[in-house]
Design a protein around this motif. Structure first.
Motif, PDB file in Angstrom:
ATOM      1  N   LEU A   1      37.500  35.532  42.993  1.00  0.00           N
ATOM      2  CA  LEU A   1      37.219  36.981  43.071  1.00  0.00           C
ATOM      3  C   LEU A   1      37.707  37.493  44.389  1.00  0.00           C
ATOM      4  O   LEU A   1      37.430  36.587  45.523  1.00  0.00           O
ATOM      5  CB  LEU A   1      35.390  37.181  43.137  1.00  0.00           C
ATOM      6  N   THR A   2      38.247  38.663  44.403  1.00  0.00           N
ATOM      7  CA  THR A   2      38.788  39.128  45.617  1.00  0.00           C
ATOM      8  C   THR A   2      37.874  40.223  46.180  1.00  0.00           C
ATOM      9  O   THR A   2      37.580  41.082  45.112  1.00  0.00           O
ATOM     10  CB  THR A   2      40.153  39.732  45.411  1.00  0.00           C
ATOM     11  N   VAL A   3      37.299  40.201  47.403  1.00  0.00           N
ATOM     12  CA  VAL A   3      36.411  41.266  47.786  1.00  0.00           C
ATOM     13  C   VAL A   3      36.909  41.848  48.891  1.00  0.00           C
ATOM     14  O   VAL A   3      37.461  41.288  49.984  1.00  0.00           O
ATOM     15  CB  VAL A   3      34.913  40.630  48.090  1.00  0.00           C
ATOM     16  N   LEU A   4      36.952  43.390  48.788  1.00  0.00           N
ATOM     17  CA  LEU A   4      37.536  44.100  49.829  1.00  0.00           C
ATOM     18  C   LEU A   4      36.210  44.803  50.525  1.00  0.00           C
ATOM     19  O   LEU A   4      35.971  45.689  49.575  1.00  0.00           O
ATOM     20  CB  LEU A   4      38.585  45.084  49.468  1.00  0.00           C
TER      21      LEU A   4
ATOM     22  N   PRO B   1      32.440  39.444  32.725  1.00  0.00           N
ATOM     23  CA  PRO B   1      32.831  38.372  33.567  1.00  0.00           C
ATOM     24  C   PRO B   1      34.250  38.615  34.138  1.00  0.00           C
ATOM     25  O   PRO B   1      34.699  37.867  35.035  1.00  0.00           O
ATOM     26  CB  PRO B   1      32.467  37.231  32.634  1.00  0.00           C
ATOM     27  N   GLU B   2      34.963  39.266  33.448  1.00  0.00           N
ATOM     28  CA  GLU B   2      36.444  39.296  33.653  1.00  0.00           C
ATOM     29  C   GLU B   2      36.673  40.096  35.049  1.00  0.00           C
ATOM     30  O   GLU B   2      37.782  40.400  35.620  1.00  0.00           O
ATOM     31  CB  GLU B   2      37.399  39.964  32.660  1.00  0.00           C
ATOM     32  N   ILE B   3      35.691  40.953  35.746  1.00  0.00           N
ATOM     33  CA  ILE B   3      35.987  41.513  36.718  1.00  0.00           C
ATOM     34  C   ILE B   3      36.422  40.648  37.992  1.00  0.00           C
ATOM     35  O   ILE B   3      35.810  39.706  38.204  1.00  0.00           O
ATOM     36  CB  ILE B   3      34.620  42.261  37.378  1.00  0.00           C
ATOM     37  N   ASP B   4      37.862  41.078  38.608  1.00  0.00           N
ATOM     38  CA  ASP B   4      38.237  39.994  39.374  1.00  0.00           C
ATOM     39  C   ASP B   4      38.501  40.729  40.822  1.00  0.00           C
ATOM     40  O   ASP B   4      38.825  39.928  41.862  1.00  0.00           O
ATOM     41  CB  ASP B   4      39.604  39.468  38.906  1.00  0.00           C
ATOM     42  N   THR B   5      37.831  41.826  41.141  1.00  0.00           N
ATOM     43  CA  THR B   5      38.025  42.573  42.334  1.00  0.00           C
ATOM     44  C   THR B   5      36.763  43.227  42.532  1.00  0.00           C
ATOM     45  O   THR B   5      36.263  43.997  41.712  1.00  0.00           O
ATOM     46  CB  THR B   5      39.352  43.245  42.428  1.00  0.00           C
ATOM     47  N   VAL B   6      36.343  43.364  43.603  1.00  0.00           N
ATOM     48  CA  VAL B   6      35.043  44.170  44.157  1.00  0.00           C
ATOM     49  C   VAL B   6      35.469  44.845  45.418  1.00  0.00           C
ATOM     50  O   VAL B   6      35.974  44.507  46.290  1.00  0.00           O
ATOM     51  CB  VAL B   6      33.788  43.388  44.367  1.00  0.00           C
ATOM     52  N   LEU B   7      35.285  46.265  45.316  1.00  0.00           N
ATOM     53  CA  LEU B   7      35.570  47.259  46.576  1.00  0.00           C
ATOM     54  C   LEU B   7      34.156  47.644  47.202  1.00  0.00           C
ATOM     55  O   LEU B   7      33.422  48.370  46.288  1.00  0.00           O
ATOM     56  CB  LEU B   7      36.400  48.258  46.142  1.00  0.00           C
ATOM     57  N   PHE B   8      33.899  47.455  48.298  1.00  0.00           N
ATOM     58  CA  PHE B   8      32.850  47.771  48.842  1.00  0.00           C
ATOM     59  C   PHE B   8      33.056  48.951  49.636  1.00  0.00           C
ATOM     60  O   PHE B   8      33.690  48.832  50.699  1.00  0.00           O
ATOM     61  CB  PHE B   8      31.748  46.892  49.822  1.00  0.00           C
ATOM     62  N   LEU B   9      32.995  50.096  49.119  1.00  0.00           N
ATOM     63  CA  LEU B   9      33.198  51.456  49.745  1.00  0.00           C
ATOM     64  C   LEU B   9      32.437  52.378  50.440  1.00  0.00           C
ATOM     65  O   LEU B   9      32.408  53.456  50.791  1.00  0.00           O
ATOM     66  CB  LEU B   9      33.882  52.185  48.511  1.00  0.00           C
ATOM     67  N   ARG B  10      31.163  51.764  50.725  1.00  0.00           N
ATOM     68  CA  ARG B  10      30.049  52.334  51.328  1.00  0.00           C
ATOM     69  C   ARG B  10      29.352  51.027  51.944  1.00  0.00           C
ATOM     70  O   ARG B  10      29.371  49.982  51.297  1.00  0.00           O
ATOM     71  CB  ARG B  10      29.282  53.113  50.440  1.00  0.00           C
TER      72      ARG B  10
ATOM     73  N   GLU C   1      47.112  46.765  47.883  1.00  0.00           N
ATOM     74  CA  GLU C   1      48.334  46.430  47.881  1.00  0.00           C
ATOM     75  C   GLU C   1      48.634  45.040  48.682  1.00  0.00           C
ATOM     76  O   GLU C   1      49.411  44.172  48.594  1.00  0.00           O
ATOM     77  CB  GLU C   1      49.509  47.598  48.379  1.00  0.00           C
ATOM     78  N   LYS C   2      47.986  44.894  49.897  1.00  0.00           N
ATOM     79  CA  LYS C   2      48.050  43.933  50.802  1.00  0.00           C
ATOM     80  C   LYS C   2      47.372  42.874  50.265  1.00  0.00           C
ATOM     81  O   LYS C   2      47.803  41.557  50.315  1.00  0.00           O
ATOM     82  CB  LYS C   2      47.388  44.363  52.276  1.00  0.00           C
ATOM     83  N   TYR C   3      46.052  43.004  49.791  1.00  0.00           N
ATOM     84  CA  TYR C   3      45.357  41.601  49.404  1.00  0.00           C
ATOM     85  C   TYR C   3      45.182  41.373  48.016  1.00  0.00           C
ATOM     86  O   TYR C   3      44.370  40.471  47.597  1.00  0.00           O
ATOM     87  CB  TYR C   3      43.773  41.984  50.095  1.00  0.00           C
ATOM     88  N   THR C   4      45.674  42.231  46.973  1.00  0.00           N
ATOM     89  CA  THR C   4      46.090  41.814  45.649  1.00  0.00           C
ATOM     90  C   THR C   4      47.249  41.378  45.315  1.00  0.00           C
ATOM     91  O   THR C   4      48.134  41.920  45.840  1.00  0.00           O
ATOM     92  CB  THR C   4      45.092  42.961  44.772  1.00  0.00           C
ATOM     93  N   ASN C   5      47.298  40.577  44.057  1.00  0.00           N
ATOM     94  CA  ASN C   5      48.672  40.374  43.698  1.00  0.00           C
ATOM     95  C   ASN C   5      49.347  41.555  42.923  1.00  0.00           C
ATOM     96  O   ASN C   5      50.755  41.584  43.331  1.00  0.00           O
ATOM     97  CB  ASN C   5      48.665  39.097  42.747  1.00  0.00           C
ATOM     98  N   ASP C   6      48.716  42.221  42.247  1.00  0.00           N
ATOM     99  CA  ASP C   6      49.330  43.383  41.625  1.00  0.00           C
ATOM    100  C   ASP C   6      48.197  44.464  41.454  1.00  0.00           C
ATOM    101  O   ASP C   6      47.359  44.272  40.692  1.00  0.00           O
ATOM    102  CB  ASP C   6      49.944  43.037  40.295  1.00  0.00           C
ATOM    103  N   ILE C   7      48.410  45.431  42.105  1.00  0.00           N
ATOM    104  CA  ILE C   7      47.229  46.704  41.993  1.00  0.00           C
ATOM    105  C   ILE C   7      47.114  47.232  40.522  1.00  0.00           C
ATOM    106  O   ILE C   7      46.268  47.968  40.485  1.00  0.00           O
ATOM    107  CB  ILE C   7      47.577  47.657  42.960  1.00  0.00           C
ATOM    108  N   ASN C   8      48.183  47.119  39.794  1.00  0.00           N
ATOM    109  CA  ASN C   8      48.073  47.709  38.482  1.00  0.00           C
ATOM    110  C   ASN C   8      47.859  46.595  37.218  1.00  0.00           C
ATOM    111  O   ASN C   8      47.795  46.909  36.228  1.00  0.00           O
ATOM    112  CB  ASN C   8      49.518  48.117  38.078  1.00  0.00           C
TER     113      ASN C   8
END
Length: 582
Positions: free
Chosen positions: A194-197, A160-169, A86-93
């Motif tokens: 690309l937004t990377v968390l 290519p449309e992936i716009d967010t990557v979450l490194f959860l490990r 919610e903090k780092y992306t424009n719209d989580i949905n």
């Protein structure tokens, strides 16, 4: 010929074995970003509440089952992940986010928790790989927003449309990290970046943050620690890395511990190597498993002596040990030349048992370069042949020379270019050499007399050639106010150089620059970023080639624009261009 983006495969097979374990050419991530071949990224290092310092570490990585237990024991971390989305992306949905998990159990857990939070999610693992096509199609259509995977999306998948990557490990393998990041770096219509968390928790000292950030930054002459402390001033175009305060502290502490190993800690790691892996103990295997740079190891001692102190090899005679250790540390770690290293490697594999008459003139010059690399001075040997043969007297260190040269050759990521001059010399364009090697190559040091030149220029009257030694970044520590010349690249082929304070366009020296083509004088440029690298070692100079006078202005000093016959290397042009804008 083979082309791949994934030299490390999920099936455990190593395709490099089919190519003599050599990569002929590659484009690095920062270069691809600068050329706009990939989407820029905004990378957020987020403080993770999970402490990993007590998780078991085996065979170069965390034990997956222990990580899974920590990540799935309650919903607290899930809430923090959603909060940061919610903090780092424009719209989580309205994202296409891929989350990398440690195990199938972890991926299923994340999928269930996101769906319970009304965030549409799916998982794709080895348990449901038969649904890959359906899941992939629905993801592209944004019928769900979050896809949780283990390793199945590391390689060979193109969305290519992936716009967010979450490194959860934590991702111990640099190659796997880059593969995972690469899932989101493809260009796509309507995708700005690309937004990377990346969720960063307290980690074990073995975990390697430094290589990950070095891969994102690219080549610089500053340490990763300095880049982080200065908030990443040298990132590729359009990219940003923002670390939360606690995450930044965690990463810096880890890097400081990793780079400040004392000799006893290093010896302990060598001693414990056999308990960490079934691989044989070699310098390269040790570096890879422990994420330790070759520079860190050689700050302490030679690899052979460290192994002897760890009790993994027998003691050996110290013949030539001091000189060979010095050659590695002070010369070869400052050199970057495929042709020169391959030449030394060839004679090293012969035990340095040579006959001088077997070599041509260029090879004899490289033997003299090697002579000064090892012995540092002209005294002590009747002939060059006896000097080189002496290097081979310590068989343990000859084997070490072979191993380190193979590692250094493997690290070279550019192609050398031949240069045509009216005389023979062994140096190649875009390779990096020490000053002493350069002075030998152009006849200013001989077997009987070593040049004492430490100036910004060196002239060989017999060859009618002047070599300009150029430092892009000058500090008051290394230069006096009268030698802080203004040197920088204007373009890849045009270089601004400032002369000594005594030279003007009307002086003999100034006229020799202006009229150098008329008098058949060759001007050769050797450039380095600054005097010392991030480890405090003296930097070598990159040979950027022959220069031709274009114009001059000012006097004492005079500013000359030199045009290069060949464009300078991309990484050096990038560094040099910064000088022209401050």
């Amino acid at each position: 010929m083979g082309l791949t983006a994934t030299p490390e495969r999920m099936d455990g097979e190593d395709i490099l074995e089919d190519f003599c374990n050599r990569i002929a050419a590659e484009i690095r991530l920062p270069e691809a970003l600068n050329k706009k071949l990939l989407s820029p990224f905004q990378y957020f290092g987020i403080t993770d509440s999970i402490d990993l310092t007590n998780v078991k570490w085996e065979k170069g990585k965390y034990v997956a089952s222990e990580l899974t237990s920590l990540y799935t024991k309650n919903d607290v971390r899930v809430g923090q992940i959603i909060s940061n989305l919610e903090k780092y992306t424009n719209d989580i949905n309205d994202v296409r986010a891929i989350g990398f998990c440690v195990t199938v159990e972890h991926a299923v857990f994340m999928t269930e928790k996101f769906n319970l939070a009304s965030l549409k999610a799916e998982c794709l693992t080895s348990k449901n790989s038969n649904e890959r096509d359906r899941i992939r199609a629905q993801f592209k259509k944004k019928e769900f927003n979050y896809l949780f995977v283990v390793d199945i999306f590391n390689e060979g998948v193109d969305i290519p449309e992936i716009d967010t990557v979450l490194f959860l490990r934590p991702t111990e393998s640099l190659t796997v990290f880059l593969q995972q990041l690469g899932r989101g770096l493809r260009l796509a219509e309507g995708k700005d970046c690309l937004t990377v968390l990346d969720f960063v928790g307290n980690s074990r000292p073995e975990y390697d943050f430094e290589s990950k950030f070095r891969a994102l930054i690219g080549k610089t002459t500053t340490s990763v620690q300095k880049e982080i402390e200065d908030d990443f001033p040298h990132l590729p175009l359009g990219c940003s890395i923002i670390l939360e305060k606690k995450a930044k502290e965690t990463i810096l502490e880890n890097i400081k511990k990793a780079t400040s190993l004392n000799i006893n800690q290093l010896i302990a790691k060598i001693r414990n190597f056999q308990h960490q892996t079934t691989l044989p103990l070699t310098l390269n295997n040790f570096m890879v498993l422990n994420h330790i740079s070759i520079e860190t190891i050689y700050k302490k001692d030679s690899w052979s002596r460290l192994c002897q102190k760890a009790g993994v090899i027998d003691d050996f005679e110290p013949i030539n040990e001091k000189q060979i250790y010095s050659a590695i540390c002070k010369k070869w770690l400052s050199t970057n030349s495929t042709s020169y290293f391959n030449f030394i490697l060839k004679i090293a594999k012969q035990g340095f048992n040579i006959k001088i008459n077997d070599f041509n003139e260029n090879e004899k010059t490289m033997l003299l370069m090697l002579h000064y690399d090892v012995w540092q001075n002209p005294e002590g040997f009747e002939s060059l042949e006896k000097s080189i043969i002496q290097i081979g007297k310590n068989k343990i260190l000859v084997n070490e020379i072979i191993e380190i040269l193979e590692i250094l050759i493997d690290k070279i990521g550019f192609k050398e270019i031949d240069i045509k001059l009216p005389y023979e010399q062994p140096l190649k364009l875009h390779a990096r050499y020490t000053r002493d090697q350069i002075l030998v190559a152009f006849g200013l040091s001989t077997f009987y007399k070593k040049s004492s030149n430490r100036e910004g220029a060196a002239f060989n009257e017999r060859l009618n050639t002047e070599i300009l030694f150029i430092n892009l970044i000058k500090s008051e520590e290394n230069f006096s106010p009268t030698t802080m010349y203004d040197d920088y690249a204007i373009s890849e082929t045009l270089f601004h150089w400032q002369s000594h304070n005594a030279y003007g366009p009307e002086t003999p020296k100034g006229l020799s620059y202006i009229n150098h083509n008329k008098i058949n004088k060759k001007i050769l440029l050797f450039v380095r970023e600054k005097a010392n690298d991030e480890n405090g070692n003296t930097l070598g100079y990159v040979f950027i080639g022959e220069a031709n006078f274009r114009e001059t202005e000012g006097s004492k000093p005079m500013s000359i624009k030199w045009e290069l016959n060949e464009p300078m290397p991309n990484y050096l042009w990038k560094e040099s261009a910064k000088m022209s804008i401050g």
